[in-house]
Scaffold this motif. Structure first.
Motif, mmCIF file in Angstrom:
data_model
loop_
_atom_site.group_PDB
_atom_site.id
_atom_site.type_symbol
_atom_site.label_atom_id
_atom_site.label_comp_id
_atom_site.label_asym_id
_atom_site.label_seq_id
_atom_site.Cartn_x
_atom_site.Cartn_y
_atom_site.Cartn_z
ATOM 1 N N ASP A 149 0.821 -1.206 0.000
ATOM 2 C CA ASP A 149 0.000 0.000 0.000
ATOM 3 C C ASP A 149 0.861 1.266 0.000
ATOM 4 N N MET A 153 0.928 4.160 -2.829
ATOM 5 C CA MET A 153 0.693 5.572 -2.534
ATOM 6 C C MET A 153 1.791 6.449 -3.121
ATOM 7 N N LEU A 295 -5.671 6.387 -3.422
ATOM 8 C CA LEU A 295 -4.753 6.947 -2.426
ATOM 9 C C LEU A 295 -5.332 6.836 -1.026
ATOM 10 N N LEU A 299 -4.748 4.178 2.650
ATOM 11 C CA LEU A 299 -4.642 4.761 3.989
ATOM 12 C C LEU A 299 -5.573 4.043 4.965
#
Length: 588
Positions: A149, A153, A295, A299
């Motif tokens: 992840d 990003m 994005l 998170l």
């Protein structure tokens, strides 16, 4: 263990990673798969932008088919790498916990008895099973997912800046708020998960103890009280989990709201720019909408996976604390017994269970080969402690213990204990067949030897009367047998091991008269031509002993044979014998 409030323990994490070294090739394959997945994931929105601007808006059919085919190929590759990533990350995780579980169980096997005196079985079970399963999720759902992840990003932010720095700044304005919320969330979840692990351990310990002691619960009609206690513990367990649900509910709602606000701003500002400037296109706006979701989604996932990582780290901390515990009996002995003759010597031995009150106070005694020595005395006099010290279940405070002239500290624990056969008052049998409980799966002991030994001590007929005979499964703790039958199995187990020294600890204290007669016959057989130590409350069973040792408050107060001790005026043994004999006459 109280929380320090630290969000992440990198020292502990590095220690956990060291266990992946045997699987380095898998580790790096999973890491590479995570990198490739991050690139493939971002490639789809870029292709979507080109499809809208170069093929859809100009209505170019051939180019549209080309871009759609490219997106299909990217999607296929993404699926393949996703499959490999999930499979091998899980394989790595379960390989690591298999190795740690073996180390943990080996550590537990070699702990001294004092450790188990102070440790809950339920908690140890939780560490060896539940906590290790949680550690596996560090690799399968935590570490590599977070890395993937984060990489995704970084790629998304790079693509955003290259495409439109104005829209990028609008998106990035929300990131500090999200990162701050994530940080608060991580700290809160660390504390919450430590509480959850404590509640799980308490729940396991409570259930394990009550199921084990169910007979006592029923005998003393404690069902309602234990039910009430369980409700309280179970409610605490639920509240521990609900605290994590509460934090998740708040965090994910905040992230979803910020994501929606950011998309709205991108559409509003991008739409205005598209009307006024040639550089802003519909494809770029659509791509940014996709990228914003991509994005913010990581998170949310990072926070979720960080929960998993935190739980794994809490579990790892608990498991490593056991692995770091120094509670093993020192086992540096190098000498071996060629053939144990059975000479035992205690030389001014002192011992305490809690390092405060002495249980054994300067005992000295000599046991000659092939002697039968009985130890008698009131409860708490230190009789069974003598056996525990001889087998080195506990370390003595001072003094020395010798077997055949060799200090038992100079002999390896396995060699020492192999030479000592013990029949305890509380016989423990595994949930297995009678044959396996006798041999303890020792391949050197054959079925023929067991059957012959059973015939020698007179228990073959009893075993054959059971369904399936030697293959009869006694279930957990031997619950399918009576206490007397369990004792007979324990006698046969000791006899088959052919020890040089035999210890009988209250072996006839709670059996019926028929089983007692069988045990008496077995005792005479297995103690013949063998050094034997017999601990007994019932003095009638040890009249024929060569030496009788009388203990009181951790000291030897009298020593001699039956006749000699009875001649001592107001002697401890004589008083014990007269009281017991008078009680037996009354009962008769």
């Amino acid at each position: 263990m109280a929380s320090t409030g630290q969000a992440f323990d990198f020292k502990l994490f590095k220690r956990l990673l060291r266990h992946t070294k045997p699987y380095n090739h898998i580790f790096w394959f999973v890491a590479i798969a995570a990198i490739v997945m991050s690139g493939l994931g971002v490639l789809r929105p870029i292709l979507l932008q080109y499809t809208i601007d170069d093929a859809f808006t100009p209505k170019d059919d051939e180019l549209l088919v080309y871009y759609i085919s490219l997106m299909g190929g990217v999607l296929l590759l993404e699926v393949l790498f996703q499959f490999a990533f999930i499979y091998f990350s899980n394989f790595l995780g379960y390989s690591v916990i298999r190795d740690i579980r073996v180390k943990l169980f080996d550590k537990i096997l070699h702990f001294k008895m004092k450790y188990f005196d102070k440790s809950s079985v339920g908690r140890l079970t939780t560490r060896a099973v539940n906590d290790l399963e949680t550690i596996a999720s560090v690799f399968s759902e935590g570490l590599f997912m977070i890395a993937s992840d984060l990489l995704k990003m970084i790629v998304i932010i790079t693509v955003m800046l290259v495409t439109s720095w104005e829209l990028s700044l609008l998106v990035f304005a929300m990131l500090p708020i999200i990162l701050y919320a994530t940080r608060l969330f991580q700290k809160a979840m660390k504390v919450a998960f430590e509480d959850v692990r404590n509640q799980v351990a308490n729940l396991n310990s409570f259930v394990q103890e009550r199921i084990t002691g169910m007979k006592i619960v029923h005998l003393f009609t404690r069902e309602n009280k234990e039910y009430s206690n369980f409700e309280v513990i179970n409610d605490k367990h639920k509240m521990g989990w609900m605290k994590t649900v509460w934090y998740n509910s708040i965090f994910f709602a905040v992230i979803e709201m910020l994501s929606s606000i950011t998309i709205g701003i991108v559409v509003w500002y991008g739409g205005l720019q598209a009307l006024e400037l040639e550089g802003m296109t519909l494809g770029i706006i659509v791509m940014f909408i996709e990228l914003v979701q991509m994005l913010f989604r990581p998170l949310r996932q990072i926070a979720d996976k960080f929960n998993t990582l935190q739980m794994g780290m809490v579990a790892a901390n608990r498991v490593f604390s056991i692995l770091d515990t120094e509670a093993s009996i020192e086992n540096k002995g190098t000498q071996e017994f060629d053939d144990i003759k059975g000479q035992i010597k205690f030389e001014n031995v002192y011992f305490s269970y809690d390092d405060e009150e002495m249980v054994i106070k300067g005992i000295s005694l000599d046991v000659h080969p092939n002697q039968t020595v009985a130890i008698v005395g009131a409860t708490g006099a230190g009789k069974s402690t003598i056996i525990n010290l001889l087998s080195r279940f506990y370390e003595i405070k001072s003094g020395a213990i010798y077997v055949d002239g060799i200090n038992i500290k100079d002999v390896s624990l396995s060699k020492l204990r192999k030479g000592i056969g013990v029949v305890l008052q509380d016989v423990f049998l595994f949930a297995d067949t009678i044959m396996n409980n006798i041999t303890l799966n020792n391949p050197d002991v054959t079925e023929e030897e067991v059957i012959q030994a059973a015939k020698d001590i007179g228990v073959h007929q009893f075993i054959m009367s059971l369904p399936d005979g030697y293959n009869y499964n006694v279930k957990e703790r031997g619950s399918m047998l009576s206490s007397g039958q369990r004792q007979l199995i324990a006698f046969l187990r000791a006899y088959v091991s052919n020890p040089g020294i035999l210890v009988l600890d209250e072996a006839t204290s709670s059996v019926d008269s028929y089983s007692e007669q069988l045990i008496q016959n077995a005792t005479e057989k297995i103690t013949h031509n063998r050094t034997s130590i017999v601990i007994a409350h019932r003095l009638a069973t040890i009249k024929k002993a060569d030496v009788i040792i009388v203990m009181e408050a951790g000291e030897i107060v009298e020593m001699g044979n039956h006749k000699e001790l009875l001649q001592i005026e107001n002697g401890h043994y004589r008083n014990l014998y007269e009281v017991q004999f008078s009680k037996e006459k009354v009962l008769d």
